[in-house]
Scaffold this motif. Structure first.
Motif, PDB file in Angstrom:
ATOM      1  N   VAL A  19       5.132  -5.225   3.960  1.00 31.04           N
ATOM      2  CA  VAL A  19       3.890  -5.893   3.618  1.00 31.04           C
ATOM      3  C   VAL A  19       3.116  -4.959   2.695  1.00 31.04           C
ATOM      4  CG1 VAL A  19       1.637  -6.611   4.528  1.00 31.04           C
ATOM      5  CG2 VAL A  19       3.722  -7.302   5.709  1.00 31.04           C
ATOM      6  N   VAL A  20       2.633  -5.496   1.600  1.00 32.00           N
ATOM      7  CA  VAL A  20       1.823  -4.694   0.689  1.00 32.00           C
ATOM      8  C   VAL A  20       0.350  -4.941   1.004  1.00 32.00           C
ATOM      9  CG1 VAL A  20       1.130  -4.345  -1.717  1.00 32.00           C
ATOM     10  CG2 VAL A  20       3.552  -4.673  -1.151  1.00 32.00           C
ATOM     11  N   ALA A  21      -0.359  -3.855   1.285  1.00 31.29           N
ATOM     12  CA  ALA A  21      -1.767  -3.991   1.654  1.00 31.29           C
ATOM     13  C   ALA A  21      -2.666  -3.391   0.588  1.00 31.29           C
ATOM     14  CB  ALA A  21      -2.022  -3.290   2.985  1.00 31.29           C
ATOM     15  N   SER A  22      -3.825  -3.968   0.474  1.00 35.09           N
ATOM     16  CA  SER A  22      -4.815  -3.429  -0.441  1.00 35.09           C
ATOM     17  C   SER A  22      -5.269  -2.062   0.079  1.00 35.09           C
ATOM     18  CB  SER A  22      -5.997  -4.391  -0.520  1.00 35.09           C
ATOM     19  OG  SER A  22      -7.109  -3.736  -1.074  1.00 35.09           O
ATOM     20  N   GLU A  23      -5.470  -1.171  -0.843  1.00 34.30           N
ATOM     21  CA  GLU A  23      -5.845   0.224  -0.527  1.00 34.30           C
ATOM     22  C   GLU A  23      -7.041   0.293   0.434  1.00 34.30           C
ATOM     23  OE1 GLU A  23      -4.028   2.842  -1.717  1.00 34.30           O
ATOM     24  OE2 GLU A  23      -5.294   4.101  -0.444  1.00 34.30           O
ATOM     25  N   LYS A  24      -7.932  -0.674   0.335  1.00 36.35           N
ATOM     26  CA  LYS A  24      -9.157  -0.597   1.142  1.00 36.35           C
ATOM     27  C   LYS A  24      -8.892  -0.721   2.645  1.00 36.35           C
ATOM     28  CE  LYS A  24     -10.640  -5.413   1.293  1.00 36.35           C
ATOM     29  NZ  LYS A  24     -11.394  -6.492   0.701  1.00 36.35           N
ATOM     30  N   ARG A  26      -6.554   0.976   4.210  1.00 41.17           N
ATOM     31  CA  ARG A  26      -5.956   2.231   4.718  1.00 41.17           C
ATOM     32  C   ARG A  26      -6.832   2.813   5.827  1.00 41.17           C
ATOM     33  NH1 ARG A  26      -2.176   5.873   2.572  1.00 41.17           N
ATOM     34  NH2 ARG A  26      -2.181   5.010   0.476  1.00 41.17           N
ATOM     35  N   GLY A  27      -6.194   3.109   6.949  1.00 35.43           N
ATOM     36  CA  GLY A  27      -6.913   3.715   8.063  1.00 35.43           C
ATOM     37  C   GLY A  27      -7.609   2.727   8.983  1.00 35.43           C
ATOM     38  N   SER A  28      -7.620   1.457   8.634  1.00 38.01           N
ATOM     39  CA  SER A  28      -8.296   0.475   9.485  1.00 38.01           C
ATOM     40  C   SER A  28      -7.472   0.175  10.731  1.00 38.01           C
ATOM     41  CB  SER A  28      -8.502  -0.818   8.696  1.00 38.01           C
ATOM     42  OG  SER A  28      -7.256  -1.401   8.420  1.00 38.01           O
ATOM     43  N   GLN A  29      -8.127  -0.383  11.737  1.00 35.73           N
ATOM     44  CA  GLN A  29      -7.420  -0.744  12.968  1.00 35.73           C
ATOM     45  C   GLN A  29      -6.317  -1.757  12.664  1.00 35.73           C
ATOM     46  OE1 GLN A  29      -9.494  -3.141  15.796  1.00 35.73           O
ATOM     47  NE2 GLN A  29      -8.020  -2.742  17.416  1.00 35.73           N
ATOM     48  N   LEU A  30      -6.657  -2.711  11.811  1.00 34.37           N
ATOM     49  CA  LEU A  30      -5.705  -3.762  11.448  1.00 34.37           C
ATOM     50  C   LEU A  30      -4.432  -3.166  10.847  1.00 34.37           C
ATOM     51  CD1 LEU A  30      -4.895  -6.685  11.002  1.00 34.37           C
ATOM     52  CD2 LEU A  30      -6.432  -6.795   9.056  1.00 34.37           C
ATOM     53  N   ALA A  31      -4.605  -2.250   9.889  1.00 28.11           N
ATOM     54  CA  ALA A  31      -3.449  -1.626   9.237  1.00 28.11           C
ATOM     55  C   ALA A  31      -2.641  -0.810  10.244  1.00 28.11           C
ATOM     56  CB  ALA A  31      -3.914  -0.742   8.085  1.00 28.11           C
ATOM     57  N   LYS A  39       6.709  -2.256   8.171  1.00 23.82           N
ATOM     58  CA  LYS A  39       6.417  -1.240   7.158  1.00 23.82           C
ATOM     59  C   LYS A  39       5.330  -1.741   6.202  1.00 23.82           C
ATOM     60  CE  LYS A  39      10.938  -0.970   7.395  1.00 23.82           C
ATOM     61  NZ  LYS A  39      12.315  -1.024   6.929  1.00 23.82           N
ATOM     62  N   LEU A  40       4.351  -0.885   6.025  1.00 22.75           N
ATOM     63  CA  LEU A  40       3.192  -1.256   5.217  1.00 22.75           C
ATOM     64  C   LEU A  40       3.099  -0.331   4.006  1.00 22.75           C
ATOM     65  CD1 LEU A  40       1.002  -3.417   5.781  1.00 22.75           C
ATOM     66  CD2 LEU A  40      -0.391  -1.633   6.797  1.00 22.75           C
ATOM     67  N   VAL A  41       2.912  -0.900   2.834  1.00 25.64           N
ATOM     68  CA  VAL A  41       2.735  -0.099   1.625  1.00 25.64           C
ATOM     69  C   VAL A  41       1.340  -0.376   1.091  1.00 25.64           C
ATOM     70  CG1 VAL A  41       3.694   0.485  -0.625  1.00 25.64           C
ATOM     71  CG2 VAL A  41       5.147  -0.610   1.079  1.00 25.64           C
ATOM     72  N   PHE A  42       0.610   0.681   0.765  1.00 22.53           N
ATOM     73  CA  PHE A  42      -0.735   0.469   0.218  1.00 22.53           C
ATOM     74  C   PHE A  42      -0.677   0.497  -1.302  1.00 22.53           C
ATOM     75  CE2 PHE A  42      -1.504   2.061   4.478  1.00 22.53           C
ATOM     76  CZ  PHE A  42      -2.431   1.134   4.925  1.00 22.53           C
ATOM     77  N   LEU A 124      -7.311  -6.844  16.016  1.00 21.78           N
ATOM     78  CA  LEU A 124      -6.118  -6.738  16.864  1.00 21.78           C
ATOM     79  C   LEU A 124      -5.364  -8.067  16.874  1.00 21.78           C
ATOM     80  CD1 LEU A 124      -4.469  -5.016  18.896  1.00 21.78           C
ATOM     81  CD2 LEU A 124      -5.937  -5.927  20.702  1.00 21.78           C
ATOM     82  N   GLU A 125      -6.093  -9.147  17.066  1.00 21.85           N
ATOM     83  CA  GLU A 125      -5.472 -10.476  17.034  1.00 21.85           C
ATOM     84  C   GLU A 125      -4.867 -10.752  15.666  1.00 21.85           C
ATOM     85  OE1 GLU A 125      -7.944 -13.194  20.269  1.00 21.85           O
ATOM     86  OE2 GLU A 125      -7.725 -13.898  18.211  1.00 21.85           O
ATOM     87  N   ALA A 126      -5.581 -10.342  14.633  1.00 19.49           N
ATOM     88  CA  ALA A 126      -5.094 -10.561  13.267  1.00 19.49           C
ATOM     89  C   ALA A 126      -3.767  -9.848  13.039  1.00 19.49           C
ATOM     90  CB  ALA A 126      -6.135 -10.097  12.261  1.00 19.49           C
TER      91      ALA A 126
END
Lengths: 215, 255
Positions: A19-24, A26-31, A39-42, A124-126
């Protein structure tokens, strides 16, 4: 600044299973929750999308604060909606605080824009939902119970039932009629003299009237 | 919203453009299954209270609400969606709707809190998430409602939206006794919805006319996709073979 950003929607490359995530994020509970499972890529500059599930599917995450603040989230939604090659899924934080704004965002997202909207109560649900969405995307379409091919039905029992809807025709006569006039079209075009030998005079007239009567 | 305008669908709109917009609005029908009288009474009364909507209670045989010629709406309580035990039943139900309708919408409605019930905690389950993603993956729309009144509001929005796409219900839902027999006949065609049968009743001058129609004519009069019209056409021209009947039915009909 954001307004000047290039129309990046759809240009993101997402490796299979990532999953590609927006940089913003990074470090969030969701991420963090997602990272435990997938695997998550920022990446920078993937806005307006928050998470890319594939090259063609992206998630827009509307927080409780976005929702309470007003309608500014709409611009983001419209941008994704207008990109022809991207399917946007909107995940929205529906909490006791933001609940009252939910009907409006639902109407706008689902009824006006025709996009998918899924409410969650927390990050968490998300995270669980996003993981589920990734798994759904990865599996074969035939594994989805709503995309399974229909079995072709045998028409005979249905035909027998259809013919029984004609006034005066029960099980026995339906079968006799279909043996003589094997399609509904042939039966519908049969004349009274043709019908009479099969079902008798009275019922022959009833059948003929049923088909020819102006409604 | 242009992406939702199906291009393959013939339109009878020409017939209705002569009517003023206001008048057309007044003719918006919603068909409600008679079972909903017991489980969704407030939905029905709210729909009736909403001005300009014609609510008709019909025996829809498992379809909760029909809001247009092509769209059915299934009303589900949140607890049913959360529970893994009711999952298979729900899947079967939706599959049944898929055999009849082009478009399906599920309204997930929050369960009513009983007086004295210390507010039931909504615990999200894996079943719930997997149902949501499967439905989404199959292009089935999902809407969320907090109560029966809100469900009625959503149903109204959906039917007005469909109306704007020229697939609104325009035929009278009341049938004369002479049409009643034809309606039952049309309803016995496999995978046909109540509204499709009703359209056939009103658009074909006789049943003979219907059985002699081309797929194009069926598509036009019954207000269905070309694929569905072909399916109906094939059924009308299907050659019956007694040998193909299940053995128990063969015996019943043998003389």
């Amino acid at each position: 600044m954001e307004g000047n950003a290039p129309e990046g929607t759809g240009a993101v490359h997402v490796p299979f299973g990532y999953v590609v995530a927006s940089e913003k994020w990074r470090g969030s509970q969701l991420a963090q929750e997602i990272q435990g499972k997938i695997k998550l890529v920022f990446e920078d500059g993937v806005a307006p999308v928050d998470f890319y599930l594939s090259n063609r599917a992206g998630i827009l995450y509307i927080t409780e604060a976005d929702l309470v603040a007003g309608n500014s989230y709409r611009k983001r939604l419209v941008r994704v909606r207008n990109s022809s090659n991207l399917k946007g899924i909107v995940i929205v934080e529906k909490t006791p605080m933001s609940e009252q704004y939910f009907p409006a965002i639902q109407k706008f997202t689902v009824l006006d824009l025709g996009m998918v909207l899924l409410p969650v109560a927390s990050q968490l649900e998300a995270s669980c939902l996003i993981v589920q969405l990734v798994q759904e995307q990865a599996k074969e379409p035939s594994k989805n119970p709503f995309l399974r091919k229909k079995r072709t039905l045998l028409s005979e029992p249905y035909l027998l039932r259809t013919v029984q809807q004609i006034p005066g025709v029960g099980k026995v006569k339906a079968s006799l009629l279909l043996q003589k006039f094997p399609t509904l079209q042939q039966l519908g075009n049969a004349s009274i003299p043709e019908l009479e030998p099969v079902v008798g005079q009275a019922v022959a007239q009833q059948i003929h009237a049923f088909f020819t009567q102006a409604r | 919203s242009s992406t939702y305008c199906s291009s393959s669908r013939p339109s009878l709109t020409g017939t209705y453009t002569s009517l003023g917009l206001q008048q057309e609005r007044e003719k918006t029908y919603i068909l409600v299954d008679s079972r909903e009288i017991s489980s969704g009474l407030e939905v029905i009364s709210s729909l009736r209270a909403v001005q300009g909507l014609q609510v008709e209670v019909c025996p829809l045989n498992g379809c909760d609400y029909i809001v247009s010629n092509r769209m059915v709406v299934e009303r589900k309580s949140q607890s049913e969606m959360l529970n893994s035990i009711s999952k298979n039943k729900l899947i079967e139900q939706i599959q049944h709707l898929q055999s009849m309708f082009e478009r399906i919408c599920v309204i997930v409605e929050k369960d009513r809190e009983k007086t004295g019930d210390t507010s039931r905690i909504f615990r999200r389950t894996k079943t719930y998430d997997s149902l949501l993603t499967s439905l989404t993956g199959a292009g089935i729309r999902i809407l969320f409602s907090s109560c029966q009144e809100e469900t009625a509001e959503l149903l109204k929005e959906l039917s007005l939206l469909e109306q704007r796409k020229h697939v609104g219900i325009h035929v009278p839902t009341a049938v004369k006794s002479s049409q009643c027999e034809a309606l039952q006949f049309y309803l016995s065609i496999p995978n046909i919805s109540y509204i499709t049968a009703l359209n056939m009743c009103h658009q074909f001058s006789s049943v003979r006319k219907m059985v002699n129609s081309s797929p194009q004519e069926i598509s036009m009069c019954a207000q269905v996709t070309h694929q569905k019209a072909e399916e109906i056409y094939t059924y009308i021209h299907y050659v019956f073979d007694t040998q193909m009947l299940p053995s128990d039915m063969k015996q019943e009909t043998k003389i």
